[in-house]
Design a protein around this motif. Structure first.
Motif: not given
Length: 387
Positions: A85-92, A285-290, A295-301
């Protein structure tokens, strides 16, 4: 960060390395200046000088490292299909959960969105309960029925974990109403993201909270992206701490755990006397939204790595501990190894917990003993009497 001594006794934490092991329990007051100034709206900002201790800073480091390791483990479990299912991470964003707890008590209420794992941990939740819930096991904090988005810990006044964007905001103001109605000297922290900041229900709830002077602290966790949409694309005015107009606000460096502590302490004192206030926590946040978003299509590494290098909350705490001789690099690495083992052990325990029985699908839905019955598709066979 600048360091000053509040008393001559505070110089004891700068003794030679032979005494460093005793520093971890040293609660002698010291003062540290926040990395950046606060920006205020319709209120005077709090002082940048934060009272803390070497023991507290070390606990901040460990707690944030623990949260970071938990989210990294959750990433691995999701990729192994043990979390579904859905999983949204908080790292950062760990400084928010840790700094907030340092300024309040477990009688103060917290309600948040679906990015809730670390908030649960900050409220005193156990790692094994967190991993059990993520994997849908009975030992989970919501008995395995809530999953990633619906963590809950009522005995610590943590009311979720909500999957509908912004839905927790009016609920949080309702918690503040209950506190004022009951004449409690506590407040409610209502957390939401920049993506929810444009919703009508936020302004409706804020309006009634201001009318009734409710002890509600609305915390915008501005990680600069609502899903994959940057704030500059979604908000004409991204100064979220000013969005309350008639309600005071404060912009905070949400990657500085001491700044978060100072802001939350200030906000609690304000809310108890004057009613609602908005805190905009500038974070990332370091991970993508979920987990489904790379998390790399709308921001650069380079953007992500740049934030890690300059603003990472754990590395900031590490530098503070090292520069002021509170701990050595080896001691901090040993602590991180202990945290990793603690997380690995919790994952192993959570895997041993059974999944809920199929009949649990029908519990916690209606008032107990209401007599509602559930039948099969043919309406002939009684499957279960709902409890």
């Amino acid at each position: 960060m600048a360091l000053s001594r509040l008393s001559l006794r505070s110089t004891t934490f700068l003794k030679p390395s032979s005494l460093r092991r005793h520093v971890t329990t040293d609660t002698t007051p010291i003062t540290i200046e926040t990395a950046a100034p606060f920006t205020s709206h319709q209120c005077d900002p709090p002082s940048r000088s934060v009272e803390t201790s070497s023991a507290e800073i070390l606990s901040f480091f460990r707690d944030m490292a623990r949260m970071r390791r938990m989210e990294i483990a959750a990433d691995s479990l999701y990729k192994s299909k043990l979390i579904r299912g859905f999983c949204h991470l908080y790292d950062g964003q760990e400084a928010l959960a840790v700094g907030m707890e340092a300024a309040i008590t477990k009688k103060d209420a917290i309600i948040t969105s679906y990015r809730d794992h670390c908030t649960f941990l900050g409220r005193g939740g156990e790692l094994v309960d967190a991993f059990s819930e993520l994997m849908g096991r009975m030992r989970g904090c919501s008995n395995g029925k809530g999953g990633s988005m619906h963590f809950y810990k009522k005995d610590a006044c943590f009311y979720g974990g909500h999957g509908i964007v912004g839905a927790q905001i009016p609920l949080g103001c309702g918690l503040a109403f209950a506190q004022k109605y009951s004449k409690e000297e506590n407040v409610s922290f209502v957390l939401y993201g920049d993506g929810a900041a444009n919703q009508g229900q936020l302004f409706e709830a804020l309006n009634i909270a201001a009318l009734w002077d409710l002890p509600a602290i609305l915390v915008c966790e501005n990680n600069h992206y609502g899903m994959g949409t940057a704030t500059w694309r979604s908000a004409k005015s991204p100064a979220y701490f000013k969005r309350g107009d008639y309600v005071p606000g404060l912009k905070v460096d949400g990657m500085d755990v001491l700044a978060v502590k100072q802001a939350c302490k200030f906000a609690k004192e304000h809310a108890l006397k004057n009613g609602p206030i908005i805190l905009e926590m500038d974070t990332y946040r370091y991970h993508g939204h979920s987990m489904s978003d790379p998390g790399s299509t709308y921001r650069t590494r380079d953007e992500v790595s740049g934030v890690r290098q300059v603003r990472d909350p754990i590395e900031r705490a590490r530098k503070l501990l090292l520069s002021h001789d509170i701990a050595t690099e080896k001691e901090l690495k040993d602590m991180e190894k202990e945290v990793r083992k603690e997380v690995d052990d919790a994952v192993a325990q959570a895997k041993e917990s059974p999944v809920p029985e199929a009949s649990e699908l029908f519990t916690n839905m209606y008032v107990k003993d209401c007599g509602v019955e559930s039948f099969g598709a043919d309406r002939k066979e009684l499957k279960v009497t709902l409890a």
